[in-house]
Every structure is written in C-alpha cells, then in structure tokens.
Design a protein around this motif. Structure first.
Motif, mmCIF file in Angstrom:
data_model
loop_
_atom_site.group_PDB
_atom_site.id
_atom_site.type_symbol
_atom_site.label_atom_id
_atom_site.label_comp_id
_atom_site.label_asym_id
_atom_site.label_seq_id
_atom_site.Cartn_x
_atom_site.Cartn_y
_atom_site.Cartn_z
ATOM 1 N N GLN A 145 89.841 1.591 136.958
ATOM 2 C CA GLN A 145 91.116 0.887 136.777
ATOM 3 C C GLN A 145 91.676 0.393 138.116
ATOM 4 O O GLN A 145 92.201 -0.721 138.209
ATOM 5 N N GLU A 146 91.532 1.206 139.139
ATOM 6 C CA GLU A 146 92.005 0.768 140.470
ATOM 7 C C GLU A 146 91.206 -0.433 140.967
ATOM 8 O O GLU A 146 91.777 -1.355 141.563
ATOM 9 N N LEU A 147 89.914 -0.414 140.735
ATOM 10 C CA LEU A 147 89.087 -1.551 141.154
ATOM 11 C C LEU A 147 89.463 -2.811 140.369
ATOM 12 O O LEU A 147 89.490 -3.915 140.921
ATOM 13 N N LEU A 148 89.783 -2.632 139.093
ATOM 14 C CA LEU A 148 90.160 -3.783 138.264
ATOM 15 C C LEU A 148 91.504 -4.369 138.678
ATOM 16 O O LEU A 148 91.791 -5.528 138.396
ATOM 17 N N HIS A 149 92.323 -3.583 139.371
ATOM 18 C CA HIS A 149 93.648 -4.051 139.775
ATOM 19 C C HIS A 149 93.818 -4.128 141.295
ATOM 20 O O HIS A 149 94.942 -4.268 141.778
ATOM 21 N N ALA A 150 92.716 -4.045 142.028
ATOM 22 C CA ALA A 150 92.796 -4.102 143.496
ATOM 23 C C ALA A 150 93.210 -5.503 143.952
ATOM 24 O O ALA A 150 92.929 -6.488 143.275
ATOM 25 N N PRO A 151 93.863 -5.598 145.109
ATOM 26 C CA PRO A 151 94.260 -6.915 145.621
ATOM 27 C C PRO A 151 93.035 -7.721 146.051
ATOM 28 O O PRO A 151 92.167 -7.212 146.770
ATOM 29 N N ALA A 152 92.965 -8.960 145.600
ATOM 30 C CA ALA A 152 91.783 -9.799 145.846
ATOM 31 C C ALA A 152 91.478 -9.937 147.331
ATOM 32 O O ALA A 152 90.311 -9.944 147.748
ATOM 33 N N GLU A 153 92.523 -10.029 148.155
ATOM 34 C CA GLU A 153 92.287 -10.272 149.595
ATOM 35 C C GLU A 153 91.692 -9.064 150.310
ATOM 36 O O GLU A 153 91.018 -9.196 151.326
ATOM 37 N N LYS A 154 91.893 -7.864 149.756
ATOM 38 C CA LYS A 154 91.326 -6.668 150.387
ATOM 39 C C LYS A 154 90.075 -6.189 149.674
ATOM 40 O O LYS A 154 89.239 -5.510 150.246
ATOM 41 N N GLY A 155 89.949 -6.511 148.399
ATOM 42 C CA GLY A 155 88.758 -6.156 147.644
ATOM 43 C C GLY A 155 88.605 -4.665 147.435
ATOM 44 O O GLY A 155 89.567 -3.891 147.479
ATOM 45 N N ALA A 156 87.341 -4.248 147.228
ATOM 46 C CA ALA A 156 87.051 -2.838 146.949
ATOM 47 C C ALA A 156 87.418 -1.936 148.126
ATOM 48 O O ALA A 156 87.643 -0.737 147.942
ATOM 49 N N ARG A 157 87.492 -2.517 149.332
ATOM 50 C CA ARG A 157 87.870 -1.708 150.509
ATOM 51 C C ARG A 157 89.233 -1.052 150.313
ATOM 52 O O ARG A 157 89.473 0.051 150.794
#
Length: 195
Positions: A145-157
């Motif tokens: 869920q966190e990955l699905l809602h992560a900020p695009a500019e920072k990504g999975a990092r």
C-alpha cells in the motif's frame, strides 16, 4: 510465495537499443534475469514492459500472464512497480524487484536474499557490496500500500527511507548488484570485467 518483478519499461535512450535484448554471455539481459529468478519460493513472475514492449515480447519467450504493460512508463520506475503490484494475485509474501539495467546478478545472490527474507522476516532485504546498496530488493507485502501511494518524484526510495530501521542489508561479493548498465561504455567496462 514471492513474486519476481522485472522492470523493463524505460526508453533505453542512453543505451541506444532496448536493454532487455542486449547480450550478456551470449543471451539477452532479460533471459538472464528470468533464469536467475527461478526459485522454489517464487511462484509468480511479472515483466513490466513499456517503451519497447513489442520487440521485447516478440524476442523473449514470456507467458501472457507474465507480461504487464505500463503505458505510462514515462512517469518513471515507480509507475511500473505499481502496475506490477496491482497485477499480483492475492497471498504473495512480497516481491523480488529486479531492474533490467542491473542484470549482472546470479541465482546464488537471489537465493541468499530469499533465504534471508524467510529466515527472519523483514520488510526490505537488499544486497550490499562494499558499503553500497544494490539490487535486487525484496519488498514485503506489508509495504504494497505504501508503494502504491508513494510520491512519484521520490519513487520506491521514499518507502525504503521511511523504513530505514527495518532494512536488512545482506553483504555480497557480487559487484553486479551495484552496476547500473545505462550506457554502452559502462556496459562494456562491466561485461569485460565479468567475462
């Protein structure tokens, strides 16, 4: 059961041709990654394609349910990870994330990461070579869920940083885990060393 997710959605503009089809030890990068991700604990596989989906799918033997098309590949790597997560069946424990520009990894490294993930469950397991973190990375399903809602500019990092205290680093002597083969010169130097 883990999923293996191989990201191969980018334009490969610096390389000049699709990285998935570049040869390493006589076969394409993608074929090598498909082989090293064969493991008893990996029950499902997803290859995320984007810019060069057609030539890659035509040249590499992939089952229809293994292919995930990311039409939004220009949005970046996170969009491909999110497509893969949404395509997974219920019940996966997590996924092993492989990048097409980090192909110089072995089945032994994949095995060690998976063993570590299951022996003492952790949210993130990754290899470390000479103090540098590398790929592939295992993300627990607890982070989907966190990955699905992560900020695009920072990504999975962003998710890795948010769980800094829960990251398990597995030391390895495989330099390939930190080699990002993004252009012909880097590839030439790296494959010369590993041949």
């Amino acid at each position: 059961m883990l999923a293996a997710v191989i990201l191969s959605g980018g334009a490969s503009s610096r390389m000049g041709s699709p990285k998935a089809l570049l040869a390493y030890q006589g076969r394409p990068f993608l074929e090598h990654l498909l082989e090293v991700t064969v493991h008893p604990q990996i029950g499902v596989r997803r290859v995320v394609l984007g810019a060069h989906a057609e030539p890659i799918a035509k040249n590499i033997a992939l089952a229809a349910d293994e292919i995930v098309i990311n039409a939004d590949w220009e949005s970046g790597q996170l969009s491909s990870i999110q497509r893969a997560i949404r395509s997974l069946p219920d019940g996966t424990d997590g996924f092993l994330l492989c990048l097409i520009d980090h192909p110089l990894i072995s089945g032994a490294l994949v095995n060690d990461l998976i063993e570590r993930f299951y022996s003492k469950p952790a949210n993130i397991v990754l290899p470390i070579y000479e103090s540098r973190r590398g790929h592939p990375v295992i993300f627990s399903s607890a982070l989907y869920q966190e990955l699905l809602h992560a900020p695009a500019e920072k990504g999975a990092r962003a998710v890795v940083w948010a769980h800094a205290g829960e990251v398990v680093e597995l030391p390895t002597n495989e330099e390939g885990c930190v080699l990002n083969l993004n252009d012909p010169e880097t590839m030439h130097r790296a494959t010369e060393r590993s041949d």
